[in-house]
Design an enzyme around this catalytic site. Structure first.
Site, PDB file in Angstrom:
ATOM      1  N   HIS A 127      -1.815 -13.098  -1.194  1.00 25.76           N
ATOM      2  CA  HIS A 127      -3.027 -13.419  -0.441  1.00 25.76           C
ATOM      3  C   HIS A 127      -2.958 -14.797   0.206  1.00 25.76           C
ATOM      4  CE1 HIS A 127      -5.651 -10.243  -2.720  1.00 25.76           C
ATOM      5  NE2 HIS A 127      -4.878  -9.731  -1.786  1.00 25.76           N
TER       6      HIS A 127
ATOM      7  N   HIS B 215       0.807  -1.213   0.000  1.00 27.60           N
ATOM      8  CA  HIS B 215       0.000   0.000   0.000  1.00 27.60           C
ATOM      9  C   HIS B 215       0.843   1.267   0.000  1.00 27.60           C
ATOM     10  CE1 HIS B 215      -4.308  -1.414   0.884  1.00 27.60           C
ATOM     11  NE2 HIS B 215      -3.613  -2.445   0.406  1.00 27.60           N
TER      12      HIS B 215
END
Length: 351
Positions: A250, A127
Site C-alpha cells: 500500500h 488479485h
C-alpha cells in the site's frame, strides 16, 4: 502451517544491506528496530511431493525460497541475442520476456517514480494469485482474473485500466507462446522494481492458464479486522508477519472506491516511491493527509501483528521490509500453481 524463525533484516541483498548487518546476532537483537519473527516455510503445489533428487534447478530455487531462503534477485541481467522476430530470439525462453518487460517498464515509470499503471499491476498480481486457499481446487496465479468474468466482481473495482492494458500486451505477445498468468505476475514484479526503492524479486514463467473463475470470498477487503485477515492469510499458507509484509504494498497505492469523495487519495504520502512511510504514517493516523484503510489500521494495532508493523516503521524499516516483502510476494505468486518444478527462471530480464 510450517514456520521458521529468522532475522528478517539479514535476508537481504548487498544493494539493500544496512551498515549494521555484519554485527553479531546478539547486537542486532538488542536494537529495537530489528525483530526476530516467523514466516511460513510450507511448500506449495507439486513441490510438496517432489523428491529432492527429482528437483530441477527452478524447482530447487523455488523450494529454497519457500523454505526460508531469500527471494531477492542479484544484479544479473539478460542481453537478447537478437530482435524479437529473429531466429536467435525464438530459441531463447527469456528473449520474448525481455521485450515484454521493456514495454512494461515504459508504462510503469516516469520522472516522478512509479505510475498509476504500475500500482495497478501490483494490485492485479495480488488479485489474480490471492483468490485461492488450501481448500480450493482451482484459482490462484492462473490468469483467470483476465480470462474469465472476475473483473465484474466488486473486489476488482479500480483495476480496469491495468486490466485493459495487460490484455493489450497479451494480445501483442501471445503469438510468441506467453501465458496470461505469467504476464500478470511478471507485470507485478516489474512494477515493483520500477518504483524507486522497490525490490527485485525472483521471477518465473510456465504457469498454466485457467479460464474458470476463481473461488469467491478469498480476497481481503479494506473494512475487515486484523483477526479475520490473519486467519484468511493463514489459509493461504502465510503467517501473520507475512501478512504485515504484504500489506506494505500500500506504499504505492491510491484508492478510488473506498471513499469516492477522496478518489486517488494515497495510502502514504509518497505513492510513487517504494518506502516504509505507509507503516509509520498508518501508525500516526493522520487520515486527512492520506486515506487509511480500516484493515491497515487494525493490522497496525492487533496483538499478533503490531510489533512487526512497528518494526517496518522504524529507522531501518526498509532494510527489514524489502526482503520480507520479496519472500511473501514470491510465495503469493505461486498460489494454486502445481507445476513449480517445471517453471523457467526469467529473473534476469527484470529491470
Amino acid at each position: 502451517m510450517k514456520v521458521t524463525t529468522i532475522l528478517i533484516g539479514l535476508v537481504t541483498s548487498q544493494a539493500l544491506a544496512h551498515p549494521g548487518m555484519g554485527c553479531a546476532l546478539s547486537q542486532i537483537q538488542a536494537r529495537r528496530d530489528y525483530t526476530i519473527q516467523s514466516r511460513s516455510t510450507e511448500l506449495l503445489g507439486d513441490l510438496k511431493t517432489t523428491k529432492d533428487q527429482d528437483l530441477t534447478p527452478s524447482g530447487t530455487t523455488i523450494k529454497t525460497v519457500l523454505q526460508g531462503g531469500s527471494a531477492l534477485a542479484d544484479g544479473s541481467t539478460y542481453k537478447p541475442p537478437g530482435d524479437l522476430t529473429s531466429d536467435a530470439c525464438k530459441k531463447s525462453a527469456l528473449c520474448v520476456w525481455y521485450y515484454i518487460v521493456q514495454d512494461l517498464k515504459g508504462s510503469f515509470s516516469d520522472s516522478s517514480g512509479c505510475t498509476d499503471l504500475a500500482r495497478g499491476a501490483i494490485r492485479q498480481g495480488f488479485h489474480d494469485a490471492g483468490a485461492w486457499d488450501i481448500s480450493s481446487d482451482h484459482g490462484g496465479a492462473d490468469g483467470s482474473l483476465l480470462l474469465s468474468d472476475e473483473m465484474s466482481r466488486s473486489d476488482n473495482l479500480g483495476l480496469e485500466d491495468i486490466a485493459a492494458k495487460t490484455k493489450d500486451w497479451y494480445n501483442q505477445y501471445k503469438g510468441y507462446g506467453i501465458g496470461m498468468a505469467d504476464l500478470i505476475q511478471t507485470a507485478a514484479t516489474t512494477a515493483t522494481v520500477c518504483c524507486p526503492g522497490g525490490p527485485r524479486i525472483k521471477s518465473f514463467i510456465g504457469r498454466k492458464d485457467d479460464s474458470r473463475p476463481a473461488p469467491t470470498g478469498k480476497l481481503p477487503l479494506e473494512y475487515q479486522d486484523a483477526s479475520y485477515l490473519v486467519a484468511l492469510f493463514a489459509n493461504k499458507t502465510f503467517t501473520a508477519n507475512d501478512l504485515v509484509a504484504l500489506v506494505g504494498a500500500h506504499t504505492a497505492s491510491k484508492q478510488k472506491y473506498v471513499d469516492k469523495s477522496r478518489a486517488n487519495a494515497p495510502q502514504d504520502s509518497t505513492p510513487s516511491v517504494w518506502d516504509t512511510k505507509f507503516y509509520s504514517e498508518t501508525i500516526a493516523g493522520d487520515n486527512k493527509t492520506i486515506l487509511i484503510f480500516h484493515s491497515d489500521k487494525s493490522i497496525s494495532t492487533y496483538s499478533q501483528t503490531k510489533e512487526q508493523f512497528r518494526s517496518f516503521a522504524g529507522s531501518n524499516g526498509l532494510s527489514l521490509w524489502s526482503p520480507a516483502y520479496a519472500q511473501a510476494y514470491f510465495r503469493l505468486s505461486f498460489l494454486g500453481v502445481n507445476n513449480l518444478n517445471n517453471l523457467t527462471d526469467i529473473t534476469e530480464v527484470l529491470p
